[in-house]
Design a protein around this motif. Structure first.
Motif, PDB file in Angstrom:
ATOM      1  N   ALA A  48       0.824  -1.217   0.000  1.00  7.90           N
ATOM      2  CA  ALA A  48       0.000   0.000   0.000  1.00  7.90           C
ATOM      3  C   ALA A  48       0.858   1.267   0.000  1.00  7.90           C
ATOM      4  N   THR A  49       0.231   2.351  -0.364  1.00  6.18           N
ATOM      5  CA  THR A  49       0.828   3.684  -0.285  1.00  6.18           C
ATOM      6  C   THR A  49      -0.214   4.625   0.289  1.00  6.18           C
ATOM      7  N   ILE A  50       0.159   5.376   1.309  1.00  4.38           N
ATOM      8  CA  ILE A  50      -0.725   6.360   1.916  1.00  4.38           C
ATOM      9  C   ILE A  50      -0.364   7.729   1.354  1.00  4.38           C
ATOM     10  N   LEU A  51      -1.381   8.443   0.888  1.00  6.87           N
ATOM     11  CA  LEU A  51      -1.174   9.786   0.353  1.00  6.87           C
ATOM     12  C   LEU A  51      -2.022  10.777   1.133  1.00  6.87           C
ATOM     13  N   ASP A  52      -1.470  11.926   1.426  1.00  2.79           N
ATOM     14  CA  ASP A  52      -2.213  13.001   2.079  1.00  2.79           C
ATOM     15  C   ASP A  52      -1.907  14.286   1.329  1.00  2.79           C
ATOM     16  N   ASN A  53      -2.854  14.687   0.513  1.00  5.58           N
ATOM     17  CA  ASN A  53      -2.667  15.904  -0.266  1.00  5.58           C
ATOM     18  C   ASN A  53      -3.653  16.996   0.159  1.00  5.58           C
ATOM     19  N   ARG A  54      -4.140  16.883   1.395  1.00  4.33           N
ATOM     20  CA  ARG A  54      -5.002  17.941   1.923  1.00  4.33           C
ATOM     21  C   ARG A  54      -4.214  19.237   1.953  1.00  4.33           C
ATOM     22  N   ALA A  55      -4.834  20.279   1.483  1.00  4.65           N
ATOM     23  CA  ALA A  55      -4.201  21.608   1.413  1.00  4.65           C
ATOM     24  C   ALA A  55      -2.886  21.556   0.647  1.00  4.65           C
ATOM     25  N   GLY A  56      -2.779  20.623  -0.324  1.00  2.00           N
ATOM     26  CA  GLY A  56      -1.584  20.525  -1.159  1.00  2.00           C
ATOM     27  C   GLY A  56      -0.357  20.010  -0.439  1.00  2.00           C
ATOM     28  N   ALA A  57      -0.527  19.231   0.654  1.00  4.97           N
ATOM     29  CA  ALA A  57       0.609  18.774   1.461  1.00  4.97           C
ATOM     30  C   ALA A  57       1.573  17.880   0.687  1.00  4.97           C
ATOM     31  N   GLY A  58       1.061  17.065  -0.248  1.00  2.00           N
ATOM     32  CA  GLY A  58       1.927  16.221  -1.061  1.00  2.00           C
ATOM     33  C   GLY A  58       2.661  15.134  -0.292  1.00  2.00           C
ATOM     34  N   LEU A  59       2.115  14.648   0.797  1.00  2.00           N
ATOM     35  CA  LEU A  59       2.777  13.625   1.607  1.00  2.00           C
ATOM     36  C   LEU A  59       2.492  12.239   1.047  1.00  2.00           C
ATOM     37  N   VAL A  60       3.538  11.432   0.946  1.00  2.00           N
ATOM     38  CA  VAL A  60       3.430  10.069   0.449  1.00  2.00           C
ATOM     39  C   VAL A  60       4.210   9.173   1.406  1.00  2.00           C
ATOM     40  N   GLN A  61       3.559   8.082   1.841  1.00  2.00           N
ATOM     41  CA  GLN A  61       4.184   7.161   2.791  1.00  2.00           C
ATOM     42  C   GLN A  61       3.975   5.733   2.313  1.00  2.00           C
ATOM     43  N   ALA A  62       5.044   4.964   2.270  1.00  3.50           N
ATOM     44  CA  ALA A  62       4.941   3.554   1.875  1.00  3.50           C
ATOM     45  C   ALA A  62       4.315   2.749   3.002  1.00  3.50           C
ATOM     46  N   GLY A  63       3.508   1.752   2.630  1.00  2.00           N
ATOM     47  CA  GLY A  63       2.907   0.862   3.604  1.00  2.00           C
ATOM     48  C   GLY A  63       1.492   1.267   3.958  1.00  2.00           C
ATOM     49  N   SER A  64       0.894   0.475   4.820  1.00  6.27           N
ATOM     50  CA  SER A  64      -0.489   0.654   5.225  1.00  6.27           C
ATOM     51  C   SER A  64      -0.575   1.457   6.514  1.00  6.27           C
ATOM     52  N   LEU A  65      -1.721   2.048   6.730  1.00  9.14           N
ATOM     53  CA  LEU A  65      -1.985   2.735   7.987  1.00  9.14           C
ATOM     54  C   LEU A  65      -1.972   1.735   9.142  1.00  9.14           C
TER      55      LEU A  65
END
Length: 108
Positions: A48-65
Motif C-alpha cells: 500500500a501507499t498512503i497519500l495526504d494531499n489535503r491543502a496541497g501537502a503532497g505527503l506520500v508514505q509507503a505501507g499501510s496505515l
C-alpha cells in the motif's frame, strides 16, 4: 441495501485450489440470486501507499496505515434485502473463503 464484506487474512499466500473453487461457487450463487455487485482480491498492506494531499501537502508514505499480522485480502460488495440477509451472506462468504470476514453497511 448494499454491504461490503472484507476478507480478513493472516497469511500472504493466495487461497488454495479448494478454497478458490468454494469462492467461485459462492460468487456464482451471489450472481444467480441478484446479490452480486463486485468482488476482488487485494494485495497485502505492505504494497500500500498512503497519500495526504489535503491543502496541497503532497505527503506520500509507503505501507499501510495498519500494521498488523491480520489484513484485508479481498472484498465483496453485495446487495441484500436487509442486515439479516447480509449477515447470512457474510457467514457463507467466511465459510467459502475459509477466512474471517468483516461486514459493514455501504454508504451511498
Amino acid at each position: 441495501m448494499r454491504f461490503i464484506i472484507f476478507v480478513i487474512d493472516d497469511q500472504t499466500e493466495k487461497a488454495g485450489a479448494d478454497e478458490m473453487a468454494a469462492i467461485d461457487e459462492f460468487n456464482d450463487m451471489l450472481q444467480e440470486n441478484g446479490h452480486w455487485i463486485t468482488a476482488a482480491g487485494i494485495n497485502h498492506g505492505a504494497a500500500a501507499t498512503i497519500l495526504d494531499n489535503r491543502a496541497g501537502a503532497g505527503l506520500v508514505q509507503a505501507g499501510s496505515l495498519y500494521n498488523s499480522a491480520e489484513h484485508y485480502s479481498g472484498f465483496w460488495l453485495i446487495e441484500a434485502a436487509d442486515r439479516d440477509q447480509a449477515l447470512e451472506l457474510a457467514a457463507a462468504s467466511s465459510k467459502a473463503c475459509n477466512r474471517k470476514v468483516e461486514l459493514r453497511p455501504y454508504l451511498a
